[in-house]
Design an enzyme around this catalytic site. Structure first.
Site, mmCIF file in Angstrom:
data_model
loop_
_atom_site.group_PDB
_atom_site.id
_atom_site.type_symbol
_atom_site.label_atom_id
_atom_site.label_comp_id
_atom_site.label_asym_id
_atom_site.label_seq_id
_atom_site.Cartn_x
_atom_site.Cartn_y
_atom_site.Cartn_z
ATOM 1 N N ARG A 185 0.830 -1.208 0.000
ATOM 2 C CA ARG A 185 0.000 0.000 0.000
ATOM 3 C C ARG A 185 0.864 1.258 0.000
ATOM 4 O O ARG A 185 0.556 2.250 0.665
ATOM 5 C CB ARG A 185 -0.952 0.035 1.203
ATOM 6 C CG ARG A 185 -1.914 -1.113 1.284
ATOM 7 C CD ARG A 185 -2.918 -1.128 0.127
ATOM 8 N NE ARG A 185 -3.764 -2.296 0.220
ATOM 9 C CZ ARG A 185 -3.439 -3.488 -0.308
ATOM 10 N NH1 ARG A 185 -2.316 -3.644 -0.983
ATOM 11 N NH2 ARG A 185 -4.249 -4.511 -0.187
ATOM 12 N N SER A 234 -11.092 -0.676 3.366
ATOM 13 C CA SER A 234 -10.308 -0.866 4.607
ATOM 14 C C SER A 234 -9.799 0.489 5.098
ATOM 15 O O SER A 234 -9.132 1.202 4.352
ATOM 16 C CB SER A 234 -9.105 -1.764 4.338
ATOM 17 O OG SER A 234 -9.530 -2.994 3.836
ATOM 18 N N GLU A 240 -5.261 3.751 6.112
ATOM 19 C CA GLU A 240 -5.023 3.526 4.680
ATOM 20 C C GLU A 240 -5.477 4.716 3.820
ATOM 21 O O GLU A 240 -4.719 5.150 2.960
ATOM 22 C CB GLU A 240 -5.726 2.228 4.222
ATOM 23 C CG GLU A 240 -5.359 1.866 2.801
ATOM 24 C CD GLU A 240 -5.956 0.549 2.341
ATOM 25 O OE1 GLU A 240 -5.763 -0.478 3.021
ATOM 26 O OE2 GLU A 240 -6.620 0.558 1.291
HETATM 27 C C1 LIG Z 1 -15.555 -0.452 -1.002
HETATM 28 C C2 LIG Z 1 -14.079 -0.202 -1.222
HETATM 29 C C3 LIG Z 1 -13.222 -1.261 -1.388
HETATM 30 C C4 LIG Z 1 -11.853 -1.041 -1.593
HETATM 31 N N1 LIG Z 1 -11.048 -2.122 -1.773
HETATM 32 C C5 LIG Z 1 -9.727 -1.948 -1.989
HETATM 33 C C6 LIG Z 1 -8.879 -3.069 -2.183
HETATM 34 O O1 LIG Z 1 -9.312 -4.212 -2.191
HETATM 35 N N2 LIG Z 1 -7.565 -2.845 -2.380
HETATM 36 C C7 LIG Z 1 -7.038 -1.581 -2.415
HETATM 37 O O2 LIG Z 1 -5.821 -1.445 -2.616
HETATM 38 N N3 LIG Z 1 -7.827 -0.498 -2.233
HETATM 39 C C8 LIG Z 1 -9.146 -0.643 -2.031
HETATM 40 N N4 LIG Z 1 -9.957 0.443 -1.840
HETATM 41 C C9 LIG Z 1 -9.366 1.796 -1.856
HETATM 42 C C10 LIG Z 1 -9.466 2.490 -3.233
HETATM 43 O O3 LIG Z 1 -10.406 1.864 -4.046
HETATM 44 C C11 LIG Z 1 -8.121 2.521 -3.965
HETATM 45 O O4 LIG Z 1 -7.112 3.084 -3.169
HETATM 46 C C12 LIG Z 1 -8.209 3.312 -5.278
HETATM 47 O O5 LIG Z 1 -7.013 3.156 -6.009
HETATM 48 C C13 LIG Z 1 -8.460 4.797 -5.056
HETATM 49 O O6 LIG Z 1 -8.751 5.373 -6.317
HETATM 50 P P1 LIG Z 1 -9.487 6.758 -6.442
HETATM 51 O O7 LIG Z 1 -9.452 7.144 -7.886
HETATM 52 O O8 LIG Z 1 -10.799 6.722 -5.808
HETATM 53 O O9 LIG Z 1 -8.480 7.699 -5.618
HETATM 54 P P2 LIG Z 1 -8.853 8.988 -4.745
HETATM 55 O O10 LIG Z 1 -9.531 8.569 -3.501
HETATM 56 O O11 LIG Z 1 -9.520 10.004 -5.587
HETATM 57 O O12 LIG Z 1 -7.372 9.481 -4.380
HETATM 58 C C14 LIG Z 1 -6.554 8.697 -3.538
HETATM 59 C C15 LIG Z 1 -5.148 9.352 -3.503
HETATM 60 O O13 LIG Z 1 -4.565 9.304 -4.803
HETATM 61 C C16 LIG Z 1 -4.267 10.621 -5.285
HETATM 62 N N5 LIG Z 1 -4.557 10.606 -6.716
HETATM 63 C C17 LIG Z 1 -5.714 10.233 -7.321
HETATM 64 N N6 LIG Z 1 -5.569 10.284 -8.662
HETATM 65 C C18 LIG Z 1 -4.305 10.708 -8.901
HETATM 66 C C19 LIG Z 1 -3.552 10.951 -10.097
HETATM 67 N N7 LIG Z 1 -4.067 10.774 -11.327
HETATM 68 N N8 LIG Z 1 -2.269 11.402 -9.969
HETATM 69 C C20 LIG Z 1 -1.713 11.582 -8.728
HETATM 70 N N9 LIG Z 1 -2.369 11.371 -7.583
HETATM 71 C C21 LIG Z 1 -3.647 10.914 -7.666
HETATM 72 C C22 LIG Z 1 -5.179 11.537 -4.475
HETATM 73 O O14 LIG Z 1 -4.649 12.856 -4.421
HETATM 74 C C23 LIG Z 1 -5.182 10.841 -3.134
HETATM 75 O O15 LIG Z 1 -3.978 11.143 -2.443
HETATM 76 C C24 LIG Z 1 -11.337 0.274 -1.631
HETATM 77 C C25 LIG Z 1 -12.213 1.352 -1.479
HETATM 78 C C26 LIG Z 1 -13.566 1.130 -1.282
HETATM 79 C C27 LIG Z 1 -14.504 2.302 -1.147
#
Ligand SMILES: Cc1cc2nc3c(=O)[nH]c(=O)nc-3n(C[C@H](O)[C@H](O)[C@H](O)COP(=O)(O)OP(=O)(O)OC[C@H]3O[C@@H](n4cnc5c(N)ncnc54)[C@H](O)[C@@H]3O)c2cc1C
Length: 372
Positions: A198, A272, A368
């Site tokens: 992570r 998580s 996380e």
């Molecule tokens: C129900 C649920 C289940 C999940 N299961 C998992 C799992 O099994 N495994 C896992 O690893 N994660 C899991 N996650 C967490 C999440 O899905 C991941 O971390 C995902 O990659 C976040 O993507 P996002 O586009 O929503 O990021 P955001 O929440 O929009 O951003 C997260 C971070 O990334 C940065 N960011 C976003 N896009 C960019 C970009 N293009 N360039 C630079 N920085 C950027 C943001 O500034 C922030 O710091 C889960 C979340 C939920 C709600």
């Protein structure tokens, strides 16, 4: 997104004035709208916790040119920035004071091939799960264990997303980023990204300066099913499928995830909330002596990963709430917004859980999601 209709906040178009002044003469034909800036934007629909924080200024990023325009602008370039993908790994504890850059650039394609791999590339604003399903539909297996993880492709490298025995780093080829310090785009390889559990360079040296524009994956021509995760293997065995396909794995992962994890469309959450803590063999042995049912996973480097959900459950937190912030009934690792919670409510709950786990087990839990 339009400037009128359901959105009640203020917006204005931002023009490249300099481009419209040629040879000292104003030429309206050359005055092109470049970016649409919005002010006081509610982010409630743009984060999966459903927290109603507001962005002072908000812009949708469709292309590198948008980032270059922001970096070249003396007023916009100095604002604090939050890069926003799907908002599924964020906890907003306050209004966002500067500029929110919402990544909405889309596109995915095969960009290269070798004897061993097919290289596919997706733009940052692509939905991760839809991208995974697209690779499978092209007959390109590899990412199936990572099905149904919410969020965007661009955010996936940030914490090296992982689930069901796989993680992004295994299939990562390279990415393109825009660097707000040098105002240039550059390509990073897997080694450059320093992927860990992570974790990546984007949480450290490149934090607050890099915007990921696209990500490429090397998908193997010789595919073997990844059944390292015991629950996945057991569920597939129960289906008695003779020749397991990548789509069988994807479908099974999707079914397990739907059963186990709360859907953010039903109840706000970010998956998580805590990472699984990693301890030394010595600390693991000490804990096991006093807690024989401790759930733990030995790692290849000799360390031991503890199941954070088990530790939290043992402290009696599963299903409990403090005000509108709660711990999910089936998943002690998942904190939820039961309705109207603020980021501060969720953070206060997380702190109480962390304190209890430390007091009982001497183990420190780490959040996380990114706390804003
Ligand atoms: C129900 C649920 C289940 C999940 N299961 C998992 C799992 O099994 N495994 C896992 O690893 N994660 C899991 N996650 C967490 C999440 O899905 C991941 O971390 C995902 O990659 C976040 O993507 P996002 O586009 O929503 O990021 P955001 O929440 O929009 O951003 C997260 C971070 O990334 C940065 N960011 C976003 N896009 C960019 C970009 N293009 N360039 C630079 N920085 C950027 C943001 O500034 C922030 O710091 C889960 C979340 C939920 C709600």
């Amino acid at each position: 997104m339009a400037c009128d209709g359901e959105f009640s906040y203020k917006c204005f178009r931002y023009y490249f004035i300099s481009a419209s002044v040629v040879g000292g003469r104003y030429n309206p034909a050359l005055m092109k709208p470049a970016l649409t800036l919005w002010h006081d934007v509610s982010l409630r629909e743009l984060n999966t916790f459903g927290i109603d924080a507001h962005a002072h200024t908000f812009v949708s990023v469709n292309a590198v040119a948008d980032l270059q325009a922001i970096a070249a602008d003396p007023q916009l370039s100095v604002l604090p920035r939050l890069i926003l993908g799907g908002g599924s790994n964020l906890l907003l504890t306050q209004d966002v004071p500067g500029l929110v850059l919402h990544m909405v650039n889309t596109g995915r394609m095969v960009v290269g091939e070798s004897d061993q791999h097919v290289i596919v590339r997706a733009q940052a604003g692509e939905n991760w799960h839809e991208f995974v399903q697209w690779t499978l539909a092209q007959g390109l297996p590899g990412l199936e264990n990572l099905s149904l993880i919410p969020g965007s492709v661009g955010a996936a490298p940030i914490q090296n997303i992982g689930a069901y025995g796989s993680e992004l780093a295994e299939f990562f080829h390279s990415l393109t980023l825009f660097d707000f310090v040098t105002c240039e785009t550059r390509v990073l390889s897997r080694d450059d990204c320093h992927f860990g559990y992570r974790d990546s360079i984007f949480k450290h040296a490149l934090r607050d300066r890099a915007v990921i524009i696209d990500v490429s994956f090397a998908l193997p021509r010789q595919w073997n099913p990844n059944l390292r995760y015991a629950e996945l293997a057991a569920e597939l065995a129960a289906q008695s499928v003779s020749d397991i396909t990548a789509q069988d794995i994807a479908n099974t992962v999707i079914a397990i995830r739907r059963r186990k994890l709360p859907d953010p469309a039903q109840i706000g959450n970010a998956g998580s909330f805590f990472k699984n803590p990693v301890v030394s063999q010595e600390q693991h042995a000490q804990l096991l002596a006093t807690h024989p049912k401790l759930v733990a996973y030995p790692q290849s480097d000799g360390s031991v990963k503890l199941a954070a959900g088990w530790l939290i459950d043992q402290c009696g937190w599963k299903g409990r709430s403090i005000g509108p912030a709660g711990v999910h009934e089936r998943q002690a690792l998942v904190l939820v917004n039961r309705g109207g919670a603020t980021g501060a409510d969720v953070l206060a709950l997380a702190k109480k859980i962390t304190d209890d786990v430390r007091a009982r087990f001497g183990v420190m839990l780490d959040n996380e999601p990114v706390i804003i």
